[in-house]
Design a protein around this motif. Structure first.
Motif, short mmCIF file in Angstrom:
data_model
loop_
_atom_site.label_atom_id
_atom_site.label_comp_id
_atom_site.label_asym_id
_atom_site.label_seq_id
_atom_site.Cartn_x
_atom_site.Cartn_y
_atom_site.Cartn_z
N ILE A 208 0.86 -1.18 0.00
CA ILE A 208 0.00 0.00 0.00
C ILE A 208 0.90 1.24 0.00
N LEU A 209 0.68 2.11 -0.97
CA LEU A 209 1.46 3.34 -1.10
C LEU A 209 0.55 4.53 -0.80
N LYS A 210 0.96 5.35 0.14
CA LYS A 210 0.16 6.51 0.52
C LYS A 210 1.06 7.73 0.56
N THR A 211 0.74 8.74 -0.27
CA THR A 211 1.53 9.98 -0.40
C THR A 211 3.04 9.70 -0.44
N GLY A 212 3.41 8.76 -1.33
CA GLY A 212 4.82 8.49 -1.58
C GLY A 212 5.51 7.59 -0.59
N LYS A 213 4.76 7.02 0.37
CA LYS A 213 5.37 6.16 1.39
C LYS A 213 4.67 4.80 1.42
N ILE A 214 5.45 3.74 1.54
CA ILE A 214 4.88 2.42 1.72
C ILE A 214 4.37 2.32 3.16
N THR A 215 3.08 2.07 3.32
CA THR A 215 2.49 2.04 4.66
C THR A 215 2.11 0.63 5.10
N MET A 216 2.07 -0.32 4.16
CA MET A 216 1.66 -1.67 4.50
C MET A 216 2.16 -2.64 3.45
N GLU A 217 2.45 -3.88 3.87
CA GLU A 217 2.82 -4.94 2.94
C GLU A 217 2.32 -6.25 3.49
N ASP A 218 1.67 -7.07 2.64
CA ASP A 218 1.14 -8.35 3.12
C ASP A 218 0.71 -9.18 1.92
N THR A 219 0.26 -10.40 2.21
CA THR A 219 -0.32 -11.22 1.14
C THR A 219 -1.61 -10.56 0.65
N SER A 220 -1.98 -10.88 -0.56
CA SER A 220 -3.22 -10.31 -1.11
C SER A 220 -4.42 -10.71 -0.27
N GLU A 221 -4.44 -11.95 0.19
CA GLU A 221 -5.57 -12.41 1.00
C GLU A 221 -5.69 -11.60 2.29
N ASN A 222 -4.56 -11.38 2.95
CA ASN A 222 -4.60 -10.61 4.20
C ASN A 222 -5.01 -9.16 3.95
N LEU A 223 -4.53 -8.59 2.85
CA LEU A 223 -4.90 -7.21 2.54
C LEU A 223 -6.39 -7.10 2.23
N ARG A 224 -6.94 -8.10 1.54
CA ARG A 224 -8.37 -8.08 1.23
C ARG A 224 -9.23 -8.13 2.49
N ASN A 225 -8.68 -8.71 3.55
CA ASN A 225 -9.43 -8.85 4.80
C ASN A 225 -9.03 -7.83 5.85
N ASN A 226 -8.17 -6.89 5.47
CA ASN A 226 -7.72 -5.87 6.41
C ASN A 226 -8.74 -4.73 6.47
N ALA A 227 -9.19 -4.41 7.68
CA ALA A 227 -10.27 -3.41 7.83
C ALA A 227 -9.87 -2.06 7.26
N GLU A 228 -8.61 -1.67 7.45
CA GLU A 228 -8.15 -0.37 6.95
C GLU A 228 -8.14 -0.35 5.42
N VAL A 229 -7.69 -1.46 4.83
CA VAL A 229 -7.65 -1.55 3.36
C VAL A 229 -9.06 -1.57 2.79
N ILE A 230 -9.95 -2.33 3.44
CA ILE A 230 -11.35 -2.39 3.00
C ILE A 230 -11.98 -1.00 2.99
N LYS A 231 -11.76 -0.26 4.05
CA LYS A 231 -12.35 1.07 4.18
C LYS A 231 -11.79 2.04 3.17
N ALA A 232 -10.47 2.00 2.96
CA ALA A 232 -9.81 3.01 2.12
C ALA A 232 -9.84 2.66 0.63
N TYR A 233 -9.78 1.37 0.29
CA TYR A 233 -9.56 1.00 -1.12
C TYR A 233 -10.58 0.07 -1.73
N LEU A 234 -11.29 -0.70 -0.91
CA LEU A 234 -12.18 -1.70 -1.48
C LEU A 234 -13.63 -1.27 -1.51
N GLY A 235 -13.93 -0.12 -0.90
CA GLY A 235 -15.27 0.44 -0.98
C GLY A 235 -16.34 -0.40 -0.33
N GLU A 236 -15.95 -1.08 0.76
CA GLU A 236 -16.93 -1.93 1.44
C GLU A 236 -17.16 -1.43 2.86
#
Length: 236
Positions: A208-236
């Motif tokens: 995950i890249l936010k304003t030029g900085k890597i803020t998170m790294e994980d498997t795709s499965e874990n990122l899909r289930n991450n609450a922060e990623v869901i809220k910010a990028y997955l629109g759920e």
């Protein structure tokens, strides 16, 4: 062993800093995606890897070799393929002429011909339109051509910048299925993408890249289930 390693990359445009201490790695055979909002710096990462933009600090390691100072054409020559944002095909050249431009470092005409035929096998639509000017093609056809052109040098690593840009969902899915197939056949893929939902369905791992900085790294499965990623990028 990594195919690609970025170590503490800082990239600027003039006085404006676009990337801050970016470190990523891509291992052989992986499909890795970098996700972020528009303007996060995703394309800058790709341009920096390709040598189109020079980092102020940090190193770029490709297959164990420091390529930070290498010009873009030499990076292509050693196995870095690049599908740029917005496709960037040569508009006034035909499909086949575009493919030949992608093989500019190949001196053996038999290899060029064989690679063109492989492109036509992968994208039958391109064969149908081999004598057509690229500018007269649809966005989806141009995306096929941009991918095929990048494959003409038999890359070890394929960089893809925003494959979904300007395409209908069905064409995005088709393009991603082709890239996934190429990955399954042995090409390592690094893709930056704004459509997190689709990218995380095909990639093995993501950053995950936010304003030029890597803020998170994980498997795709874990990122899909991450609450922060869901809220910010997955629109759920």
């Amino acid at each position: 062993m990594t195919v690609l390693k970025l170590e503490n990359i800082d990239t600027f445009y003039g006085q404006s800093q676009a990337l801050f201490h970016v470190s990523i790695d891509v291992r052989p055979g992986e499909f890795v995606t970098i996700l972020g909002a528009n303007g996060a710096g995703k394309s800058t990462i790709m341009k920096t890897i390709m040598g189109l933009v020079k980092p102020k600090t940090g190193r770029i390691i490709f297959n164990g070799t420091d390529i930070t100072g290498l010009p873009p054409w030499d990076r292509a020559g050693i196995g870095v393929g690049y599908v740029p944002e917005g496709r960037r095909v040569f508009p006034d050249l035909t499909v086949e002429e575009n493919l030949k431009m992608g093989a500019y470092r190949v001196t053996d005409n038999k290899v060029v011909t064989a690679n063109i035929e492989k492109s036509y096998d992968l994208f039958p639509r391109l064969k149908e339109r081999k004598n057509q000017l690229a500018k007269t093609m649809s966005g989806g056809e141009q995306q096929m051509l941009a991918i095929a052109r990048a494959l003409m040098l038999n890359p070890k690593l394929l960089l893809i910048d925003e494959i979904s840009m300007g395409l209908m969902p069905i064409l995005v899915n088709h393009s991603l299925s082709i890239v996934k197939r190429l990955n399954s056949e042995g090409i390592t893929v690094l893709m930056v993408e704004q459509n997190a939902n689709k990218a995380l369905k095909v990639a093995d791992r993501g950053y995950i890249l936010k304003t030029g900085k890597i803020t998170m790294e994980d498997t795709s499965e874990n990122l899909r289930n991450n609450a922060e990623v869901i809220k910010a990028y997955l629109g759920e």
